[in-house]
Write a protein that holds these residues in place. Sequence first.
Motif, short mmCIF file in Angstrom:
data_model
loop_
_atom_site.label_atom_id
_atom_site.label_comp_id
_atom_site.label_asym_id
_atom_site.label_seq_id
_atom_site.Cartn_x
_atom_site.Cartn_y
_atom_site.Cartn_z
N UNK A 53 0.89 -1.31 0.10
CA UNK A 53 0.17 -0.15 0.03
C UNK A 53 0.86 1.29 0.07
N UNK A 54 1.83 1.22 0.55
CA UNK A 54 2.97 2.47 0.46
C UNK A 54 3.36 2.80 -0.85
N UNK A 55 3.73 1.66 -1.74
CA UNK A 55 4.22 1.67 -2.98
C UNK A 55 3.12 2.15 -3.73
N UNK A 56 1.97 1.65 -3.63
CA UNK A 56 0.55 2.24 -4.28
C UNK A 56 0.57 3.76 -4.10
N UNK A 57 0.66 4.10 -2.64
CA UNK A 57 0.44 5.62 -2.43
C UNK A 57 1.46 6.48 -3.28
#
Length: 215
Positions: A53-57
């Motif tokens: 989710x951090x990569x996607x953000x």
Amino acid sequence: MAAPELYLILEISGSDLEAHAARLSAAIGAAPIASVLLRPASGDTLDARILKPLVEAVQTRGIAGLVADDADLTRVVRADGLHLSWNKDQPGRMAAAREVLGGRFMLGADAGRSRDDAMTLGEMGADYIAFGIPRHVEDRDTAFARQCELVSWWAEIFVPPCVALDVPDTHSARALAHANADFVAVTLGSGMVPDEAAAMVKSFSSAIADAKMPA
């Protein structure tokens, strides 16, 4: 030359995704950032459930998301690329990472203080070369002077961009901008709160911009 861009390093410790996301959001909202490297804090490991989710953000904001030192995890979380932290066998690690990642992922590496390694990594197709100061180095002042020399040398001769890592403060960021680094790293420790992260990013952004202002 243009001012360098910021290369954000977000250190990850523990499984509090909300806290990591808040720190990340505050940082990338504070100033323009070219890429974000997600790496574990000292003694920790990265978990795909936290990382994805951090990569996607990051990617949602149009910023490249990189993972430290784990090619398989880079593929699992669909990051944009892999960063290889300093190691005595960087060319060997670069070759192994390319076997896993192929040519679709960005791949950069910290050459430490080795000009030979930097040139070899460049010849192997590294997307960027980084020069940092490993934690075990005791004489930080001498190491920093050498880092500035390496950055200036690389920027003058070679095509792949240069990242200055392990930048402790705005004074150092300004000096590395003067040395013509393409990217200057700003590292957010795992214990930082969002306001601290935003303030640090803003201060680094101002420092590298000021360094390239006409006299």
